[in-house]
Design an enzyme around this catalytic site. Structure first.
Site, PDB file in Angstrom:
ATOM      1  N   ASN A 164       0.835  -1.323   0.067  1.00  0.00           N
ATOM      2  CA  ASN A 164      -0.086  -0.063  -0.128  1.00  0.00           C
ATOM      3  C   ASN A 164       0.877   1.155   0.112  1.00  0.00           C
ATOM      4  O   ASN A 164       1.634   1.268  -0.750  1.00  0.00           O
ATOM      5  CB  ASN A 164      -1.121   0.175   1.004  1.00  0.00           C
ATOM      6  CG  ASN A 164      -0.640  -0.181   2.483  1.00  0.00           C
ATOM      7  OD1 ASN A 164      -0.247  -1.390   2.661  1.00  0.00           O
ATOM      8  ND2 ASN A 164      -0.907   0.963   3.201  1.00  0.00           N
ATOM      9  N   ASP A 165       0.505   2.128   1.073  1.00  0.00           N
ATOM     10  CA  ASP A 165       1.116   3.500   0.587  1.00  0.00           C
ATOM     11  C   ASP A 165       2.698   3.704   0.485  1.00  0.00           C
ATOM     12  O   ASP A 165       3.440   3.057   0.883  1.00  0.00           O
ATOM     13  CB  ASP A 165       1.056   4.313   2.095  1.00  0.00           C
ATOM     14  CG  ASP A 165      -0.131   4.111   2.718  1.00  0.00           C
ATOM     15  OD1 ASP A 165      -1.155   3.701   2.286  1.00  0.00           O
ATOM     16  OD2 ASP A 165      -0.233   4.692   3.940  1.00  0.00           O
ATOM     17  N   GLN A 184       4.487   0.699   1.988  1.00  0.00           N
ATOM     18  CA  GLN A 184       4.206  -0.301   2.996  1.00  0.00           C
ATOM     19  C   GLN A 184       3.934  -1.803   2.351  1.00  0.00           C
ATOM     20  O   GLN A 184       3.281  -1.737   1.347  1.00  0.00           O
ATOM     21  CB  GLN A 184       2.655   0.197   3.372  1.00  0.00           C
ATOM     22  CG  GLN A 184       2.621   1.529   4.230  1.00  0.00           C
ATOM     23  CD  GLN A 184       2.838   0.863   5.719  1.00  0.00           C
ATOM     24  OE1 GLN A 184       2.202   0.570   6.428  1.00  0.00           O
ATOM     25  NE2 GLN A 184       4.283   1.289   6.243  1.00  0.00           N
ATOM     26  N   TRP A 231      -3.003  -7.052   3.586  1.00  0.00           N
ATOM     27  CA  TRP A 231      -2.384  -6.019   4.171  1.00  0.00           C
ATOM     28  C   TRP A 231      -1.977  -6.960   5.751  1.00  0.00           C
ATOM     29  O   TRP A 231      -2.815  -7.654   6.146  1.00  0.00           O
ATOM     30  CB  TRP A 231      -3.247  -5.133   4.627  1.00  0.00           C
ATOM     31  CG  TRP A 231      -2.763  -4.108   5.515  1.00  0.00           C
ATOM     32  CD1 TRP A 231      -2.033  -3.019   5.122  1.00  0.00           C
ATOM     33  CD2 TRP A 231      -2.958  -3.860   6.889  1.00  0.00           C
ATOM     34  NE1 TRP A 231      -1.734  -2.148   6.209  1.00  0.00           N
ATOM     35  CE2 TRP A 231      -2.060  -2.746   7.408  1.00  0.00           C
ATOM     36  CE3 TRP A 231      -3.607  -4.572   7.852  1.00  0.00           C
ATOM     37  CZ2 TRP A 231      -2.151  -2.348   8.798  1.00  0.00           C
ATOM     38  CZ3 TRP A 231      -3.471  -4.407   9.346  1.00  0.00           C
ATOM     39  CH2 TRP A 231      -2.686  -3.170   9.872  1.00  0.00           C
ATOM     40  N   SER A 266       3.415   4.194   7.756  1.00  0.00           N
ATOM     41  CA  SER A 266       3.838   4.979   6.775  1.00  0.00           C
ATOM     42  C   SER A 266       4.944   6.089   7.402  1.00  0.00           C
ATOM     43  O   SER A 266       4.640   6.290   8.735  1.00  0.00           O
ATOM     44  CB  SER A 266       2.624   5.631   5.872  1.00  0.00           C
ATOM     45  OG  SER A 266       2.150   4.577   5.301  1.00  0.00           O
ATOM     46  N   ARG A 325      -0.472   8.744  13.883  1.00  0.00           N
ATOM     47  CA  ARG A 325       0.381   8.021  12.750  1.00  0.00           C
ATOM     48  C   ARG A 325       0.783   9.204  11.571  1.00  0.00           C
ATOM     49  O   ARG A 325       0.285  10.091  11.476  1.00  0.00           O
ATOM     50  CB  ARG A 325      -0.057   6.839  12.353  1.00  0.00           C
ATOM     51  CG  ARG A 325      -1.591   7.060  11.590  1.00  0.00           C
ATOM     52  CD  ARG A 325      -1.825   5.693  10.826  1.00  0.00           C
ATOM     53  NE  ARG A 325      -3.340   5.649  10.434  1.00  0.00           N
ATOM     54  CZ  ARG A 325      -4.278   5.325  11.237  1.00  0.00           C
ATOM     55  NH1 ARG A 325      -4.262   5.215  12.622  1.00  0.00           N
ATOM     56  NH2 ARG A 325      -5.665   5.405  10.753  1.00  0.00           N
ATOM     57  N   ASP A 326       1.673   8.354  10.736  1.00  0.00           N
ATOM     58  CA  ASP A 326       2.047   9.056   9.297  1.00  0.00           C
ATOM     59  C   ASP A 326       2.805  10.302   9.400  1.00  0.00           C
ATOM     60  O   ASP A 326       2.391  11.150   8.972  1.00  0.00           O
ATOM     61  CB  ASP A 326       0.834   9.310   8.602  1.00  0.00           C
ATOM     62  CG  ASP A 326       0.030   7.939   8.404  1.00  0.00           C
ATOM     63  OD1 ASP A 326       0.671   6.835   8.646  1.00  0.00           O
ATOM     64  OD2 ASP A 326      -1.072   8.004   7.644  1.00  0.00           O
ATOM     65  N   GLU A 384      -5.584  10.573   7.286  1.00  0.00           N
ATOM     66  CA  GLU A 384      -4.108   9.776   7.195  1.00  0.00           C
ATOM     67  C   GLU A 384      -3.144  10.518   5.977  1.00  0.00           C
ATOM     68  O   GLU A 384      -3.716  11.672   5.432  1.00  0.00           O
ATOM     69  CB  GLU A 384      -4.514   8.386   6.557  1.00  0.00           C
ATOM     70  CG  GLU A 384      -5.491   7.733   7.442  1.00  0.00           C
ATOM     71  CD  GLU A 384      -5.756   6.169   7.099  1.00  0.00           C
ATOM     72  OE1 GLU A 384      -5.647   5.064   7.701  1.00  0.00           O
ATOM     73  OE2 GLU A 384      -5.837   5.894   5.650  1.00  0.00           O
ATOM     74  N   TRP A 430      -9.173   1.999  -0.534  1.00  0.00           N
ATOM     75  CA  TRP A 430      -9.443   0.819   0.539  1.00  0.00           C
ATOM     76  C   TRP A 430     -10.663   0.187   0.360  1.00  0.00           C
ATOM     77  O   TRP A 430     -10.875  -0.738   1.050  1.00  0.00           O
ATOM     78  CB  TRP A 430      -9.399   1.650   2.007  1.00  0.00           C
ATOM     79  CG  TRP A 430      -7.911   1.730   2.174  1.00  0.00           C
ATOM     80  CD1 TRP A 430      -7.189   2.910   2.590  1.00  0.00           C
ATOM     81  CD2 TRP A 430      -6.696   0.899   2.790  1.00  0.00           C
ATOM     82  NE1 TRP A 430      -5.785   2.790   2.927  1.00  0.00           N
ATOM     83  CE2 TRP A 430      -5.691   1.415   3.279  1.00  0.00           C
ATOM     84  CE3 TRP A 430      -7.036  -0.637   2.695  1.00  0.00           C
ATOM     85  CZ2 TRP A 430      -4.557   0.740   3.658  1.00  0.00           C
ATOM     86  CZ3 TRP A 430      -5.958  -1.428   3.219  1.00  0.00           C
ATOM     87  CH2 TRP A 430      -4.718  -0.793   3.713  1.00  0.00           C
TER      88      TRP A 430
HETATM   89  C1  FRU Z   1      -2.941   4.804   4.823  1.00  0.00           C
HETATM   90  C2  FRU Z   1      -2.778   3.997   5.994  1.00  0.00           C
HETATM   91  C3  FRU Z   1      -1.701   4.890   7.104  1.00  0.00           C
HETATM   92  C4  FRU Z   1      -0.977   3.735   7.682  1.00  0.00           C
HETATM   93  C5  FRU Z   1      -0.539   2.609   6.633  1.00  0.00           C
HETATM   94  C6  FRU Z   1      -0.662   1.256   7.162  1.00  0.00           C
HETATM   95  O1  FRU Z   1      -3.440   3.776   3.575  1.00  0.00           O
HETATM   96  O2  FRU Z   1      -3.881   3.558   6.641  1.00  0.00           O
HETATM   97  O3  FRU Z   1      -2.509   5.399   7.741  1.00  0.00           O
HETATM   98  O4  FRU Z   1       0.107   4.328   8.139  1.00  0.00           O
HETATM   99  O5  FRU Z   1      -1.931   2.821   5.753  1.00  0.00           O
HETATM  100  O6  FRU Z   1      -0.346   0.271   6.445  1.00  0.00           O
END
Ligand code: FRU
Length: 501
Positions: free
Chosen positions: A23-24, A40, A48, A81, A154-155, A209, A303
């Site tokens: 992902n990200d 990710q 995931w 992330s 996060r992030d 996010e 998502w």
């Molecule tokens: C965004 C997210 C972030 C998180 C990551 C987890 O897609 O949900 O907020 O850090 O993916 O994989």
């Protein structure tokens, strides 16, 4: 090759891992002529989980080499992330003046450890002194925790703020729909600056996010610099599910203040969206690219159905990197996006065919003399008296399959319709059509299409509007055709490159 594998959907122009879930995009940066991209990654499966930072490198932003996993998940810590910054003056002390360290900021998600409540999130650092190939966790982790510890914090997105001679970090508390800003002079100790949480904005269940705060000159004027706050939101995006929106405003070193916000409860189309397609999320900025327009990259997915995407043996890919600028569009500042120069160079080298202008009438359905599953197409559609006109890509020989990009000159809307694009049945949440307002100045709409094996990216009117959508056509769907409804239109300035043969 196994029976379920889908090489006909393997992207040629976009990064995807050889196998497993991605992902990200995380912490992309440029160093010594090499672009590094982290992402990710689940090294162990197609869904995931085991969230680690995968790694890839490229010299042209188009062709990527997958590298070993950079920051693996641990039994008690998942790696979410974040950003990478080059600590040029070794302010953190984690490298040396001679060998400035790269610092990866990410979110630690704790489990099965007495040190933190189950599932809480905090910001941590790993650093590299070998140009980003190997990473070591900082002993003082985590460097930033909320009190009480949060499961939604996060992030981290970190950038150098020259006016304050400090680093600024943007993070989110996802379910509170808030961006939190912090500052630091050594990258290790962080102090709180402010919250950005526009009032009247909350939506049930919406997460904020991947925040990104960046300065941009308006209309290229260095004396009129604005700040853009980019936030990925899930769900409630303009095309359904997850998507990326942004706010234009001021940042004074402490507080981000948006210029103007639509009234609480306004229609989502009144907000500013970075992409009007369904498959753009978690945009991240390349660090250390020097002056010039910021370079961003996103995750090409949603998502709503990411776990059901029918590709194999990988699941998840990135969008095309883009350069962004801020321009006055229809009376207000808005982001304008274009593929980076390295992409254009690659297209030019592949050989571009120019086609003479063609006037078409309603009912004409012109099959173009080129075909391909990886194409770069420019065209300008000039209205005669047509109501709608457009182009169909990734079409089948019998005409039953295709993805249509059409403009309605009366309603002034652009629609990407993937209802007949191929496999649309893998998830009931795979949305079929995306529509956005767009003016056609002087009655002309310009389109730049980047067509890959499993995606269509649209840049309309020189990047004023962007639409990114995944598509999963049957192998061999390589036809392109033009169409007009209710009158006539001229297709001009058509330039095509057949890529990824
Ligand atoms: C965004 C997210 C972030 C998180 C990551 C987890 O897609 O949900 O907020 O850090 O993916 O994989």
């Amino acid at each position: 090759l196994r029976a379920q594998d889908t090489p006909h959907w393997r992207p040629a122009l976009h990064f995807s891992p050889a196998r497993h879930w991605a992902n990200d995009p995380n912490g992309p940066f440029l160093l010594n002529g090499v672009y590094h991209l982290f992402f990710q990654y689940n090294p162990h499966g197609m869904v995931w989980g085991h969230t680690s930072w995968g790694h890839a490198t490229s010299t042209d932003l188009v062709h990527w080499t997958e590298e070993p996993v950079a920051i693996p998940a641990r039994p008690d810590e998942d790696i979410f992330s974040g950003t990478v910054v080059l600590d040029r003056d070794n302010r953190s002390g984690l490298g040396s003046k001679a060998a400035p360290p790269l610092l990866a900021f990410y979110t630690s998600v704790y489990s099965n450890t007495p040190a933190h409540p189950e599932g809480t999130q905090a910001q941590s650092i790993s650093y590299s002194v070998d140009g980003g190939h190997t990473w070591r966790a900082h002993e003082g982790n985590p460097v930033l925790t909320l009190q009480p510890e949060s499961r939604q914090f996060r992030d981290p997105s970190v950038f150098w703020y020259p006016d304050g001679q400090c680093w600024v970090m943007a993070t989110v508390v996802g379910d509170a729909q808030v961006v939190k800003l912090y500052r630091s002079t050594d990258l290790l100790h962080w102090s709180f600056l402010s919250d950005f949480q526009p009032s009247g904005y909350r939506k049930p269940g919406m997460l904020w996010e991947m925040p990104l705060l960046l300065p941009l000159p308006l209309d290229g004027n260095p004396h009129d610099v604005k700040w853009v706050m980019i936030v990925s939101v899930n769900p409630w995006s303009i095309a359904g599910g997850s998507g990326v929106e942004y706010f234009v405003g001021r940042f004074d070193g402490t507080i981000f203040t948006p210029d103007a916000l639509p009234a609480p409860g306004s229609d989502p189309s009144r907000y500013l969206w970075l992409d009007h397609g369904a498959d753009q999320y978690a945009m991240a900025r390349f660090a250390n690219t020097g002056d010039g327009n910021p370079l961003l990259i996103g995750w090409m997915n949603n998502w709503d159905y990411a776990s059901d995407i029918p590709t194999s043996p990988w699941r998840g890919q990135m969008t095309l990197p883009v350069e962004v600028a801020l321009k006055t569009i229809e009376g207000r500042p808005a982001l304008v996006q274009a593929p980076p120069r390295a992409y254009d160079d690659m297209v030019r080298k592949s050989g571009v065919h120019a086609y003479p202008d063609r006037m078409l009438k309603a009912g004409d359905h012109l099959l173009q003399p080129f075909g391909g599953d990886v194409l770069d197409i420019h065209l300008a559609i000039r209205r005669g008296d047509a109501r709608r006109a457009g182009i169909v890509v990734r079409g089948s020989a019998d005409g039953t399959i295709g993805t249509s990009i059409g403009y309605d000159f009366i309603d002034q809307t652009l629609t990407l319709d993937r209802a007949h694009s191929g496999n649309v049945g893998f998830s009931p949440r795979f949305s079929l059509a995306h529509i956005a307002h767009l003016a056609a100045p002087g009655g002309t709409l310009s389109l730049h299409l980047v067509i890959d094996r499993d995606s269509v990216e649209v840049f309309a009117n020189d990047g004023v509007l962007r639409m990114t959508d995944l598509v999963f056509p049957p192998a061999g769907s390589d036809r392109v055709s033009l169409f007009v409804e209710g009158g006539s239109a001229t297709f001009g300035a058509m330039r095509v490159a057949v890529l990824g043969k």
